[in-house]
Design a protein around this motif. Structure first.
Motif, PDB file in Angstrom:
ATOM      1  N   VAL A 166       0.848  -1.185   0.000  1.00  0.00           N
ATOM      2  CA  VAL A 166       0.000   0.000   0.000  1.00  0.00           C
ATOM      3  C   VAL A 166       0.887   1.240   0.000  1.00  0.00           C
ATOM      4  O   VAL A 166       1.721   1.412   0.888  1.00  0.00           O
ATOM      5  CB  VAL A 166      -0.938   0.018   1.223  1.00  0.00           C
ATOM      6  CG1 VAL A 166      -1.750   1.309   1.258  1.00  0.00           C
ATOM      7  CG2 VAL A 166      -1.868  -1.189   1.198  1.00  0.00           C
ATOM      8  N   VAL A 167       0.690   2.097  -1.003  1.00  0.00           N
ATOM      9  CA  VAL A 167       1.451   3.348  -1.100  1.00  0.00           C
ATOM     10  C   VAL A 167       0.730   4.467  -0.363  1.00  0.00           C
ATOM     11  O   VAL A 167       1.324   5.261   0.356  1.00  0.00           O
ATOM     12  CB  VAL A 167       1.665   3.741  -2.579  1.00  0.00           C
ATOM     13  CG1 VAL A 167       2.398   5.068  -2.682  1.00  0.00           C
ATOM     14  CG2 VAL A 167       2.428   2.643  -3.310  1.00  0.00           C
ATOM     15  N   SER A 168      -0.590   4.517  -0.544  1.00  0.00           N
ATOM     16  CA  SER A 168      -1.402   5.531   0.139  1.00  0.00           C
ATOM     17  C   SER A 168      -2.846   5.058   0.170  1.00  0.00           C
ATOM     18  O   SER A 168      -3.233   4.144  -0.567  1.00  0.00           O
ATOM     19  CB  SER A 168      -1.315   6.876  -0.586  1.00  0.00           C
ATOM     20  OG  SER A 168      -1.830   6.766  -1.906  1.00  0.00           O
ATOM     21  N   LEU A 169      -3.627   5.673   1.046  1.00  0.00           N
ATOM     22  CA  LEU A 169      -5.052   5.378   1.124  1.00  0.00           C
ATOM     23  C   LEU A 169      -5.831   6.472   0.410  1.00  0.00           C
ATOM     24  O   LEU A 169      -5.432   7.644   0.413  1.00  0.00           O
ATOM     25  CB  LEU A 169      -5.498   5.278   2.587  1.00  0.00           C
ATOM     26  CG  LEU A 169      -4.859   4.134   3.398  1.00  0.00           C
ATOM     27  CD1 LEU A 169      -5.303   4.221   4.861  1.00  0.00           C
ATOM     28  CD2 LEU A 169      -5.216   2.779   2.811  1.00  0.00           C
ATOM     29  N   ILE A 210       0.161   2.120   8.295  1.00  0.00           N
ATOM     30  CA  ILE A 210      -1.025   2.195   7.438  1.00  0.00           C
ATOM     31  C   ILE A 210      -2.036   3.172   8.041  1.00  0.00           C
ATOM     32  O   ILE A 210      -2.618   4.005   7.335  1.00  0.00           O
ATOM     33  CB  ILE A 210      -1.679   0.810   7.269  1.00  0.00           C
ATOM     34  CG1 ILE A 210      -0.693  -0.181   6.628  1.00  0.00           C
ATOM     35  CG2 ILE A 210      -2.962   0.904   6.451  1.00  0.00           C
ATOM     36  CD1 ILE A 210      -0.307   0.149   5.211  1.00  0.00           C
ATOM     37  N   ARG A 211      -2.215   3.089   9.355  1.00  0.00           N
ATOM     38  CA  ARG A 211      -3.170   3.981  10.024  1.00  0.00           C
ATOM     39  C   ARG A 211      -2.768   5.440   9.844  1.00  0.00           C
ATOM     40  O   ARG A 211      -3.616   6.323   9.690  1.00  0.00           O
ATOM     41  CB  ARG A 211      -3.252   3.636  11.512  1.00  0.00           C
ATOM     42  CG  ARG A 211      -3.864   2.267  11.793  1.00  0.00           C
ATOM     43  CD  ARG A 211      -3.732   1.865  13.249  1.00  0.00           C
ATOM     44  NE  ARG A 211      -4.374   2.812  14.128  1.00  0.00           N
ATOM     45  CZ  ARG A 211      -3.736   3.493  15.077  1.00  0.00           C
ATOM     46  NH1 ARG A 211      -2.428   3.341  15.261  1.00  0.00           N
ATOM     47  NH2 ARG A 211      -4.393   4.335  15.846  1.00  0.00           N
ATOM     48  N   LYS A 212      -1.459   5.710   9.842  1.00  0.00           N
ATOM     49  CA  LYS A 212      -0.986   7.092   9.715  1.00  0.00           C
ATOM     50  C   LYS A 212      -1.090   7.619   8.288  1.00  0.00           C
ATOM     51  O   LYS A 212      -0.956   8.815   8.062  1.00  0.00           O
ATOM     52  CB  LYS A 212       0.436   7.193  10.252  1.00  0.00           C
ATOM     53  CG  LYS A 212       0.466   7.072  11.780  1.00  0.00           C
ATOM     54  CD  LYS A 212       1.862   7.120  12.355  1.00  0.00           C
ATOM     55  CE  LYS A 212       1.786   6.977  13.888  1.00  0.00           C
ATOM     56  NZ  LYS A 212       3.116   7.005  14.527  1.00  0.00           N
ATOM     57  N   MET A 213      -1.328   6.717   7.337  1.00  0.00           N
ATOM     58  CA  MET A 213      -1.649   7.181   5.985  1.00  0.00           C
ATOM     59  C   MET A 213      -3.030   7.836   5.959  1.00  0.00           C
ATOM     60  O   MET A 213      -3.286   8.736   5.160  1.00  0.00           O
ATOM     61  CB  MET A 213      -1.636   6.009   4.995  1.00  0.00           C
ATOM     62  CG  MET A 213      -0.268   5.425   4.720  1.00  0.00           C
ATOM     63  SD  MET A 213      -0.387   4.057   3.547  1.00  0.00           S
ATOM     64  CE  MET A 213       1.315   3.481   3.524  1.00  0.00           C
ATOM     65  N   ALA A 214      -3.903   7.367   6.859  1.00  0.00           N
ATOM     66  CA  ALA A 214      -5.244   7.939   6.951  1.00  0.00           C
ATOM     67  C   ALA A 214      -5.262   9.140   7.883  1.00  0.00           C
ATOM     68  O   ALA A 214      -5.962  10.122   7.647  1.00  0.00           O
ATOM     69  CB  ALA A 214      -6.229   6.879   7.447  1.00  0.00           C
TER      70      ALA A 214
END
Length: 538
Positions: A166-169, A210-214
């Protein structure tokens, strides 16, 4: 829902407790400790953990019988108080387990114990063995179970992506809900967007990233814990018995278990930082060697270490906890931002119920309308349905291991019992497909001396199990890298040669694969690739 399983991350080695190989499905003495807390602290939550783990352990053994089995584990007792304490504790455990019990625990005298575990020391350091208490725990082939889960999901209609990160959400127009993700194919570098009503973040120790991408201000949930294991020759432990010391002199748990023809010993439990390729420190390896030497009559040598590795346990963090031993191994499900469900913590034993909880949360978040309830409770992992422990006999009687000699001649060979048992346990009812490749395509040679892995397995995994790199095979389809680093290194050229034929690799790609795999193996601190100076290990 975005259905994406990343089963071959090119960088992350995996959780060393292997719970992610803790190679155990276990809750035995760990369960007794939970039970102890429940009784003496009137903690109903701890009791629920015991019930839950017992139920899930029985279920995974039933659903993947070729990959999971019951294993008797021996706990040495050096005074009569320990004998009574552990015997009563395990009998309470037996009672609570009820129908989920694998086998009844029992006490063995000193003479009986040494007969069952010949390398167990009768005395030492001013102590005399009074006897042992034996209980039954679960053991699994974690790499094969992980791949089996992905293949079972694919058969059920899931889209399985390998070597995808995953690169970004992606958010909706007003930025209030996660609606997809930008994905990068790490093999080709290509990126693409995919959309879903709900995204499930099950990235283990990397779930906070991953959470910090959001939400870049999201508070960390993970308290990473380092676990180190070492592999020793098979003579350190008998084939059908493990040894577990629930409390060493410094309060840590140490175990020594037979695993895939060798002996695995561990483990450490210490705070760490999150890295893609964690490596074991020499003091951790030495701690394990020193700890098991207190209980064995064998000379425990650093030069006997065939492989040593470190992994990261993604423990759900309690901000008030002072160390990782006090943090619960139970899992946590949360929704930081609408459309993003995170599941973390937990352990291999309860993976199925963790997935069920995550999907239930996703159904609620996305207002989804499933046509049925959860069906995984009794869903066999691919290769498990109809499997029988005697299935290997079909392979020995009906298949040959055809090999090509160095002179290019086809040489017939018998499908020996060791190879047949290995294929049967690794692939279940699909083992005949691998045996057919060994026979019909002359890929019946063993990849490494002393190990049952066949050339045919490389071809089979490339065709049917998403095996896209040499590391995928030696570490994630088989456990050769974890069992014997030096043997894995010797097998690499042939593994790459077979994969090159399957995937049409050019010479440049083959050279790249060899370099990457060698760098990967250097993170396993066996006695062969470790560095010594003046007789001491650095």
């Amino acid at each position: 829902m975005l259905r994406c399983f990343q089963i071959g991350d090119e960088a992350y080695k995996g959780d060393a407790e292997l719970e992610r190989g803790r190679l155990r499905l276990g809750i035995g003495l760990e369960g007794v400790r939970y039970l102890e807390k429940a009784v003496f602290k009137f903690d109903y939550g701890q009791l629920k953990l015991v019930f839950h783990a017992l139920e899930e352990r029985k279920q995974v053994i039933d659903n993947a019988p070729h990959l999971c089995n019951a294993l008797p584990c021996m706990t040495p007792c050096f005074d009569w108080f320990e004998v009574v304490y552990y015997w009563i504790g395990l009998k309470m455990y037996d009672l609570i387990a009820g129908a989920r019990l694998l086998h009844l625990s029992r006490f063995y005298s000193t003479e009986e114990s040494v007969e069952l575990f010949p390398t167990l020391a009768k005395e030492g350091k001013g102590r005399r063995l009074r006897g042992t208490v034996v209980y039954y725990d679960g053991q699994m082939n974690d790499a094969r179970l992980n791949v089996g889960l992905a293949c079972t999901a694919a058969l059920a209609g899931a889209t399985v992506l390998n070597h995808a990160e995953v690169v970004s959400l992606l958010k909706d127009d007003i930025g209030e809900r996660i609606i997809g993700a930008q994905i990068r194919d790490t093999l080709t570098g290509k990126e693409f967007d995919t959309y879903a009503k709900v995204i499930v973040n099950a990235a283990g120790p990397f779930c906070d990233s991953i959470r910090k991408m959001a939400d870049k201000n999201a508070r960390d949930m993970i308290c990473p814990s380092s676990g180190v294991h070492i592999i020793l020759p098979d003579y350190y432990s008998p084939e059908g018995m493990g040894l577990i010391v629930p409390k060493t002199k410094d309060g840590r748990v140490v175990f020594m278990l037979p695993w895939l023809g060798r002996t695995v010993a561990g483990t450490t439990d210490s705070n760490t930082t999150i890295t893609f390729l964690p490596e074991p420190h020499e003091d951790e390896i030495q701690f394990i060697l020193d700890a098991i030497s207190d209980y064995l009559n064998v000379k425990v040598r650093r030069t006997d270490v065939l492989s040593a590795w470190s992994g990261i346990r993604p423990l759900a963090m309690n901000p008030s906890a002072k160390n990782t031993e006090s943090i619960s191994r139970d899992h946590v499900v949360c929704e930081d931002l609408p459309g993003l469900i995170t599941i973390t913590g937990g352990k291999w034993t309860t993976y199925r119920s963790m997935a069920e909880d995550a999907v239930d949360a996703a159904i609620k978040s996305g207002k989804l309308t499933p046509t049925s309830g959860c069906v995984t409770n009794n869903l066999h992992i691919v290769g498990g349905e109809g499997w029988d422990p005697a299935s290997f006999t079909v392979l020995t009687q009906q298949y040959m291991r055809m090999k090509i000699s160095y002179k290019g001649k086809v040489v017939p060979g018998v499908m020996d019992t060791a190879s047949a048992k290995h294929l049967s346990h690794a692939y279940g009812t699909l083992a005949e497909r691998v045996a057919a490749i060994a026979q019909d395509e002359c890929l019946g040679k063993r990849l490494a001396h002393g190990y049952p892995f066949l050339e045919a397995e490389v071809a089979y995994c490339a065709r049917h199990e998403y095996c896209e790199s040499a590391i995928d095979f030696i570490a994630r389809r088989s456990r050769l890298a974890f069992l014997d680093t030096d043997a894995a290194g010797r097998a690499l050229p042939r593994v790459i040669q077979i994969l090159a034929a399957e995937h049409k690799w050019d010479k440049s790609r083959q050279k790249q694969e060899l370099q990457k795999a060698k760098e990967f193996l250097e993170t396993f601190k066996s006695s062969k690739n470790a560095q010594f100076h003046d007789g001491k290990h650095n």
